[in-house]
Design a protein around this motif. Structure first.
Motif, PDB file in Angstrom:
ATOM      1  N   PRO A  33      -6.603  58.078 -63.279  1.00 23.15           N
ATOM      2  CA  PRO A  33      -6.677  58.974 -62.123  1.00 23.15           C
ATOM      3  C   PRO A  33      -5.279  59.444 -61.695  1.00 23.15           C
ATOM      4  O   PRO A  33      -4.327  58.671 -61.712  1.00 23.15           O
ATOM      5  N   TRP A  38      -6.379  63.055 -66.915  1.00 29.39           N
ATOM      6  CA  TRP A  38      -7.574  62.827 -66.089  1.00 29.39           C
ATOM      7  C   TRP A  38      -8.164  64.170 -65.654  1.00 29.39           C
ATOM      8  O   TRP A  38      -9.363  64.401 -65.750  1.00 29.39           O
ATOM      9  N   ASP A  39      -7.276  65.060 -65.182  1.00 30.75           N
ATOM     10  CA  ASP A  39      -7.727  66.383 -64.749  1.00 30.75           C
ATOM     11  C   ASP A  39      -8.375  67.148 -65.900  1.00 30.75           C
ATOM     12  O   ASP A  39      -9.398  67.804 -65.737  1.00 30.75           O
ATOM     13  N   GLU A  42     -11.801  65.734 -66.514  1.00 36.64           N
ATOM     14  CA  GLU A  42     -12.732  66.208 -65.485  1.00 36.64           C
ATOM     15  C   GLU A  42     -13.162  67.643 -65.770  1.00 36.64           C
ATOM     16  O   GLU A  42     -14.341  67.976 -65.673  1.00 36.64           O
ATOM     17  N   TRP A  53     -14.375  50.147 -64.836  1.00 35.19           N
ATOM     18  CA  TRP A  53     -12.937  49.984 -64.680  1.00 35.19           C
ATOM     19  C   TRP A  53     -12.404  48.800 -65.482  1.00 35.19           C
ATOM     20  O   TRP A  53     -11.210  48.737 -65.757  1.00 35.19           O
TER      21      TRP A  53
END
Length: 108
Positions: A33, A38-39, A42, A53
């Motif tokens: 994150p 991560w972006d 997504e 996790w």
């Protein structure tokens, strides 16, 4: 994005040079994150609502950060690379899987 050919090139490099290699580290790209990766994940709908996790490390696939290769193929080639240099690695990997399965059964 890595391709299967990229993974196989790494495998063949290790195979060709294994007499000169003492140890290797093959890590799986892991998005965390707050990072650009991560972006990206997504944006490409690779991050689901439910995240385990406990798998967030570079030793196993927590979130697949690749659109072109199935997780099973990544794991298979990675295992072949490790086993080529250290046949005991396969035994350790299997033992760890059995141990984790037994722990889950005991908790049940």
């Amino acid at each position: 994005n890595e391709t299967i050919d990229d993974l196989l090139s790494t495998y063949h490099f290790i195979k060709k040079n294994r007499k000169h290699l003492f140890a290797i580290g093959l890590h799986i790209t892991t998005p965390f994150p707050g990072t650009e990766l991560w972006d990206w994940c997504e944006k490409h709908n690779l991050i689901t609502g439910k995240i385990d996790w406990s798998k967030f490390n570079t030793g196993q696939i927590s979130i697949l950060a690749c659109l072109s290769i199935e997780p099973k193929i990544i794991e298979k080639i990675r295992l072949k690379c490790y086993c080529m240099l250290n046949p005991n690695y396969l035994f350790k990997a299997i033992s760890n899987k059995i141990r984790k399965s037994l722990k889950r059964l005991v908790k049940w």
